[in-house]
Design a protein around this motif. Structure first.
Motif, PDB file in Angstrom:
ATOM      1  N   SER A  38       0.821  -1.214   0.000  1.00  0.00           N
ATOM      2  CA  SER A  38       0.000   0.000   0.000  1.00  0.00           C
ATOM      3  C   SER A  38       0.854   1.263   0.000  1.00  0.00           C
ATOM      4  N   ASP A  39       2.039   1.166   0.553  1.00  0.00           N
ATOM      5  CA  ASP A  39       2.964   2.294   0.512  1.00  0.00           C
ATOM      6  C   ASP A  39       3.357   2.587  -0.929  1.00  0.00           C
ATOM      7  N   GLY A  42       0.339   3.914  -2.858  1.00  0.00           N
ATOM      8  CA  GLY A  42      -0.017   5.287  -2.518  1.00  0.00           C
ATOM      9  C   GLY A  42       1.031   6.315  -2.910  1.00  0.00           C
TER      10      GLY A  42
ATOM     11  N   MET B 106      -2.734   1.029   5.684  1.00  0.00           N
ATOM     12  CA  MET B 106      -2.618   2.193   4.806  1.00  0.00           C
ATOM     13  C   MET B 106      -3.690   2.212   3.727  1.00  0.00           C
ATOM     14  N   GLY B 107      -4.471   1.147   3.637  1.00  0.00           N
ATOM     15  CA  GLY B 107      -5.432   1.009   2.538  1.00  0.00           C
ATOM     16  C   GLY B 107      -6.533   2.056   2.576  1.00  0.00           C
ATOM     17  N   ASN B 110      -5.287   5.519   2.041  1.00  0.00           N
ATOM     18  CA  ASN B 110      -4.986   5.707   0.613  1.00  0.00           C
ATOM     19  C   ASN B 110      -6.257   5.996  -0.184  1.00  0.00           C
ATOM     20  N   ARG B 113      -7.472   9.613   0.507  1.00  0.00           N
ATOM     21  CA  ARG B 113      -6.643  10.628  -0.168  1.00  0.00           C
ATOM     22  C   ARG B 113      -6.881  10.670  -1.673  1.00  0.00           C
TER      23      ARG B 113
END
Lengths: 115, 138
Positions: A38-39, A42, B106-107, B110, B113
């Protein structure tokens, strides 16, 4: 700079393939080093070389969606079989370096930025 | 214009397939690249959430001249506390999923955003519906 221009610096032996020439002509604009998918999803940008130790198929999905230039697997890791097949289908070079992520990133940075 | 894609829970080998199809369509329709890039990030994360957590799901895409709306509906465990789930770093993913580099919490951030409006509805034990809208020409 193209993918083929980073091979020697990162000690990568290109894998022979039907589309190797076209794949290795992909334009490199930078690099991104991360093992969190996901890093990368993103924050990586189009044209970057992704340095990682992840070898599973989702790496190709992300590299393709983000239009990354190439994936570089560190420390002699080989892509899983279905990863290699997906990489060929998507035209994304998945390469293997004997270097670790620090060394690979450092060399790539110096090559790209001339620092 | 409407499109719909099935998402299989647990099948990581197919994760990203629906997002990839939508990306191709948006490119064919000449949607601005900046918009496509944002939409793709949000779509992929939502698709992976279904794969990682739910039994199955459906991604429905509705396009008009001003925006793209995506609704992802799953049959799954649901989210007991959506505000907590939205926090960066919070995850309930399994160890197997984390080893793959997913499940870093973080999904959902994300997704937030990378769309202009996000609405999540969830019923524990039933499933979750994520609705996101992104406008063109912002």
């Amino acid at each position: 700079m193209q993918v083929k221009d980073i091979l020697e610096t990162l000690e990568i032996a290109p894998r022979p393939g039907d589309d190797a020439e076209r794949e290795l002509a992909r334009e490199v604009t930078g690099g991104y080093a991360s093992d969190l998918l996901s890093d990368v999803m993103g924050h990586a940008r189009e044209g970057q070389v992704w340095i990682t130790l992840q070898t599973h198929k989702n790496v190709v999905a992300i590299a393709s969606l983000k239009e990354l230039a190439a994936v570089v697997l560190v420390k002699n890791r080989e892509p899983d079989e279905d990863t290699a097949a997906a990489a060929r289908a998507e035209g994304i070079p998945v390469l293997t370096t004997p270097l670790d992520a620090f060394e690979a990133g450092g060399r790539l940075y110096r090559l790209l930025r001339g620092a | 214009m409407e499109f719909s894609y099935d998402i299989a829970g647990g099948d990581f080998s197919r994760a990203g397939a629906a997002s990839s199809e939508v990306k191709k369509i948006l490119k064919q329709l000449n949607v601005e690249l900046a918009v496509i890039k944002r939409v793709v990030v949000a779509l992929y994360e939502a698709e992976v959430n279904v794969v990682a957590h739910a039994a199955d799901g459906v991604m429905q895409v509705t396009l008009d001249s001003a925006s793209i709306e995506v609704v992802i509906r799953d049959r799954g465990p649901g989210i007991p506390d959506i505000a907590l789930a939205m926090q960066e770093g919070y995850s309930t993913a399994s160890p197997r999923v984390r080893e793959m580099g997913f499940g870093a919490g973080m999904g959902l951030p994300n997704i937030k955003r990378n769309c202009d409006s996000l609405d999540i509805e969830s019923t524990v034990g039933v499933g979750t519906t994520v609705r996101m809208v992104t406008f063109f020409n912002r």
